[in-house]
Design an enzyme around this catalytic site. Sequence first.
Site, PDB file in Angstrom:
ATOM      1  N   ARG A 295       0.936  -1.175  -0.008  1.00  0.00           N
ATOM      2  CA  ARG A 295      -0.004  -0.032   0.011  1.00  0.00           C
ATOM      3  C   ARG A 295       0.942   1.286   0.156  1.00  0.00           C
ATOM      4  O   ARG A 295       0.633   2.200   0.637  1.00  0.00           O
ATOM      5  CB  ARG A 295      -1.044  -0.057   1.364  1.00  0.00           C
ATOM      6  CG  ARG A 295      -1.780  -1.196   1.199  1.00  0.00           C
ATOM      7  CD  ARG A 295      -2.774  -1.294   0.212  1.00  0.00           C
ATOM      8  NE  ARG A 295      -3.899  -2.464   0.415  1.00  0.00           N
ATOM      9  CZ  ARG A 295      -3.467  -3.434  -0.295  1.00  0.00           C
ATOM     10  NH1 ARG A 295      -2.333  -3.763  -0.880  1.00  0.00           N
ATOM     11  NH2 ARG A 295      -4.057  -4.667   0.179  1.00  0.00           N
TER      12      ARG A 295
ATOM     13  N   SER B  84     -10.429  -0.835   4.201  1.00  0.00           N
ATOM     14  CA  SER B  84      -9.653  -0.951   5.070  1.00  0.00           C
ATOM     15  C   SER B  84      -9.101   0.446   5.631  1.00  0.00           C
ATOM     16  O   SER B  84      -8.441   0.915   4.896  1.00  0.00           O
ATOM     17  CB  SER B  84      -8.463  -1.796   4.790  1.00  0.00           C
ATOM     18  OG  SER B  84      -8.877  -3.113   4.468  1.00  0.00           O
TER      19      SER B  84
ATOM     20  N   GLU C 145      -4.185   3.548   6.402  1.00  0.00           N
ATOM     21  CA  GLU C 145      -4.107   3.323   5.078  1.00  0.00           C
ATOM     22  C   GLU C 145      -4.761   4.345   4.346  1.00  0.00           C
ATOM     23  O   GLU C 145      -4.390   4.692   3.324  1.00  0.00           O
ATOM     24  CB  GLU C 145      -4.709   1.968   4.575  1.00  0.00           C
ATOM     25  CG  GLU C 145      -4.654   1.641   3.196  1.00  0.00           C
ATOM     26  CD  GLU C 145      -5.267   0.165   2.887  1.00  0.00           C
ATOM     27  OE1 GLU C 145      -5.011  -0.544   3.360  1.00  0.00           O
ATOM     28  OE2 GLU C 145      -5.909   0.237   1.997  1.00  0.00           O
TER      29      GLU C 145
HETATM   30  C1  LIG Z   1     -15.178  -0.801  -0.267  1.00  0.00           C
HETATM   31  C2  LIG Z   1     -14.035  -0.563  -0.483  1.00  0.00           C
HETATM   32  C3  LIG Z   1     -13.148  -1.640  -0.622  1.00  0.00           C
HETATM   33  C4  LIG Z   1     -11.604  -1.324  -0.855  1.00  0.00           C
HETATM   34  N1  LIG Z   1     -10.932  -2.320  -1.155  1.00  0.00           N
HETATM   35  C5  LIG Z   1      -9.720  -2.239  -1.586  1.00  0.00           C
HETATM   36  C6  LIG Z   1      -8.432  -3.256  -1.663  1.00  0.00           C
HETATM   37  O1  LIG Z   1      -9.223  -4.457  -1.701  1.00  0.00           O
HETATM   38  N2  LIG Z   1      -7.418  -2.992  -2.070  1.00  0.00           N
HETATM   39  C7  LIG Z   1      -6.997  -1.620  -1.926  1.00  0.00           C
HETATM   40  O2  LIG Z   1      -5.889  -1.553  -2.315  1.00  0.00           O
HETATM   41  N3  LIG Z   1      -7.578  -0.418  -1.894  1.00  0.00           N
HETATM   42  C8  LIG Z   1      -8.993  -0.989  -1.634  1.00  0.00           C
HETATM   43  N4  LIG Z   1      -9.942   0.444  -1.174  1.00  0.00           N
HETATM   44  C9  LIG Z   1      -9.198   1.571  -1.366  1.00  0.00           C
HETATM   45  C10 LIG Z   1      -9.435   2.291  -2.604  1.00  0.00           C
HETATM   46  O3  LIG Z   1     -10.641   1.882  -3.358  1.00  0.00           O
HETATM   47  C11 LIG Z   1      -8.390   2.404  -3.457  1.00  0.00           C
HETATM   48  O4  LIG Z   1      -7.004   2.942  -2.824  1.00  0.00           O
HETATM   49  C12 LIG Z   1      -8.610   3.258  -4.870  1.00  0.00           C
HETATM   50  O5  LIG Z   1      -7.244   3.150  -5.676  1.00  0.00           O
HETATM   51  C13 LIG Z   1      -8.668   4.733  -4.510  1.00  0.00           C
HETATM   52  O6  LIG Z   1      -8.807   5.216  -5.683  1.00  0.00           O
HETATM   53  P1  LIG Z   1      -9.921   6.620  -5.926  1.00  0.00           P
HETATM   54  O7  LIG Z   1      -9.749   6.742  -7.280  1.00  0.00           O
HETATM   55  O8  LIG Z   1     -11.177   6.302  -5.201  1.00  0.00           O
HETATM   56  O9  LIG Z   1      -8.777   7.570  -5.076  1.00  0.00           O
HETATM   57  P2  LIG Z   1      -9.053   8.971  -4.279  1.00  0.00           P
HETATM   58  O10 LIG Z   1      -9.717   8.389  -3.078  1.00  0.00           O
HETATM   59  O11 LIG Z   1      -9.860   9.959  -4.985  1.00  0.00           O
HETATM   60  O12 LIG Z   1      -7.632   9.305  -3.809  1.00  0.00           O
HETATM   61  C14 LIG Z   1      -6.661   8.511  -3.223  1.00  0.00           C
HETATM   62  C15 LIG Z   1      -5.375   9.405  -3.161  1.00  0.00           C
HETATM   63  O13 LIG Z   1      -4.803   9.459  -4.437  1.00  0.00           O
HETATM   64  C16 LIG Z   1      -4.469  10.669  -5.005  1.00  0.00           C
HETATM   65  N5  LIG Z   1      -4.909  10.683  -6.547  1.00  0.00           N
HETATM   66  C17 LIG Z   1      -6.179  10.256  -6.726  1.00  0.00           C
HETATM   67  N6  LIG Z   1      -5.956  10.255  -8.155  1.00  0.00           N
HETATM   68  C18 LIG Z   1      -4.902  10.759  -8.529  1.00  0.00           C
HETATM   69  C19 LIG Z   1      -4.104  11.104  -9.726  1.00  0.00           C
HETATM   70  N7  LIG Z   1      -4.510  10.836 -10.858  1.00  0.00           N
HETATM   71  N8  LIG Z   1      -2.776  11.543  -9.621  1.00  0.00           N
HETATM   72  C20 LIG Z   1      -2.153  11.829  -8.423  1.00  0.00           C
HETATM   73  N9  LIG Z   1      -2.711  11.172  -7.308  1.00  0.00           N
HETATM   74  C21 LIG Z   1      -4.100  11.127  -7.415  1.00  0.00           C
HETATM   75  C22 LIG Z   1      -5.620  11.573  -4.130  1.00  0.00           C
HETATM   76  O14 LIG Z   1      -5.181  12.853  -4.088  1.00  0.00           O
HETATM   77  C23 LIG Z   1      -5.570  10.965  -2.873  1.00  0.00           C
HETATM   78  O15 LIG Z   1      -4.310  11.236  -2.193  1.00  0.00           O
HETATM   79  C24 LIG Z   1     -11.181   0.128  -1.142  1.00  0.00           C
HETATM   80  C25 LIG Z   1     -12.175   1.125  -0.755  1.00  0.00           C
HETATM   81  C26 LIG Z   1     -13.389   0.883  -0.485  1.00  0.00           C
HETATM   82  C27 LIG Z   1     -14.414   1.893  -0.358  1.00  0.00           C
END
Ligand SMILES: Cc1cc2nc3c(=O)[nH]c(=O)nc-3n(C[C@H](O)[C@H](O)[C@H](O)COP(=O)(O)OP(=O)(O)OC[C@H]3O[C@@H](n4cnc5c(N)ncnc54)[C@H](O)[C@@H]3O)c2cc1C
Length: 334
Positions: free
Chosen positions: A161, A235, A330
């Site tokens: 992560r 998580s 995380e």
């Molecule tokens: C129900 C649930 C289950 C999940 N299961 C998992 C799992 O199994 N494994 C896992 O690893 N994660 C899991 N996650 C966490 C999450 O889905 C991941 O971390 C996902 O990659 C976040 O993507 P996002 O587009 O929503 O990012 P955001 O929440 O919008 O952003 C996360 C971070 O990344 C930055 N960011 C976003 N896009 C960019 C970009 N293009 N360039 C630079 N920075 C950027 C943001 O500024 C922020 O700091 C889960 C979340 C939920 C709600």
Amino acid sequence: MNITENISLRLFNTFGIDVSAHYFSSFSTQEELAELLTMTPAAPFILGGGSNILFTRDIDGLVLKNEIPGIDLIHEDDEYLYVRSGAGENWHAFVLYCLQRGWSGVENLSLIPGNVGAAPMQNIGAYGVEIKDVFHELEAYDMNEQKVYTFTLNDCEFGYRESVFKRKYRDRFVILNVTFRLRKQPMFHTSYGAIREELDKMRVRTLSINAISQAVINIRSSKLPDPKQIGNAGSFFKNPTISNERFLSLQAIFPTIVGYPAGGSVKLAAGWLIEQCGWKGFRRGDAGCHARQALVLVNYGNATGREIYELSEDILVSVEKKFGVLLEREVNIL
Ligand SMILES: Cc1cc2nc3c(=O)[nH]c(=O)nc-3n(C[C@H](O)[C@H](O)[C@H](O)COP(=O)(O)OP(=O)(O)OC[C@H]3O[C@@H](n4cnc5c(N)ncnc54)[C@H](O)[C@@H]3O)c2cc1C
């Protein structure tokens, strides 16, 4: 490319936290991003699907939602397909796109919320596979130098992560697109978690990437709360890693402690530690610890980010007191 003022971010984060952004816009190309950056003196906050963020305050500056689209097969050889996706594509839609074409590698990562651009940020992982296993390269816009850089697998310094974007280069690069190296001939990963059990339950006779994806979807849907029904970001804490010696001494006191070998160390199940401290199912106002998944903190409706954060702090303190193990969040706290 409109800039909206004083907009609620409630619908833009899966926790459903109601904070506001002073300025908000989205961009679909690198050029639009560059133009928007000329309008703000401070680094903006880059938003993807909002599924890994806890907002604890209003955002004074500019929030930019990355909506860069497009999935293209850019190269192939005998073994591999090189597939480039715009950062704004939805991650699970990208997985489905690959499955439909028989491209293998991301099936274990089915149903992870969020967008492609955020996936390398924390090297998303599930069911024995991480982004780093299928990653080829990415392009990111350097907000300091106003230039695009290519990052190879080594450049990203992926860990559990973790990546350079989450630490060293935080708030500096905007990921524009990611290129994945997928397999023409599938390599199945079924040994992790309950995948085999689920495949048996589904009566799968011939293994396929579609069957694995469906098994993962079934398990995830039964285990994890759906953010559309109850606010959460998956998580909340990482699983902490400790030395073998330390694990053995903890095991002597807590014989049922859950740990997995991790390259000479032991990775502890953070959910188990939290549960043992009595937090599972705990609720304070609208902030809570999920009744089935102690690792998942939830917003039952109108919790503030501060309330969820305070609950996470109390959990962290109690785990450290009972086990001497410091949990790490995380989720990105803002
Ligand atoms: C129900 C649930 C289950 C999940 N299961 C998992 C799992 O199994 N494994 C896992 O690893 N994660 C899991 N996650 C966490 C999450 O889905 C991941 O971390 C996902 O990659 C976040 O993507 P996002 O587009 O929503 O990012 P955001 O929440 O919008 O952003 C996360 C971070 O990344 C930055 N960011 C976003 N896009 C960019 C970009 N293009 N360039 C630079 N920075 C950027 C943001 O500024 C922020 O700091 C889960 C979340 C939920 C709600």
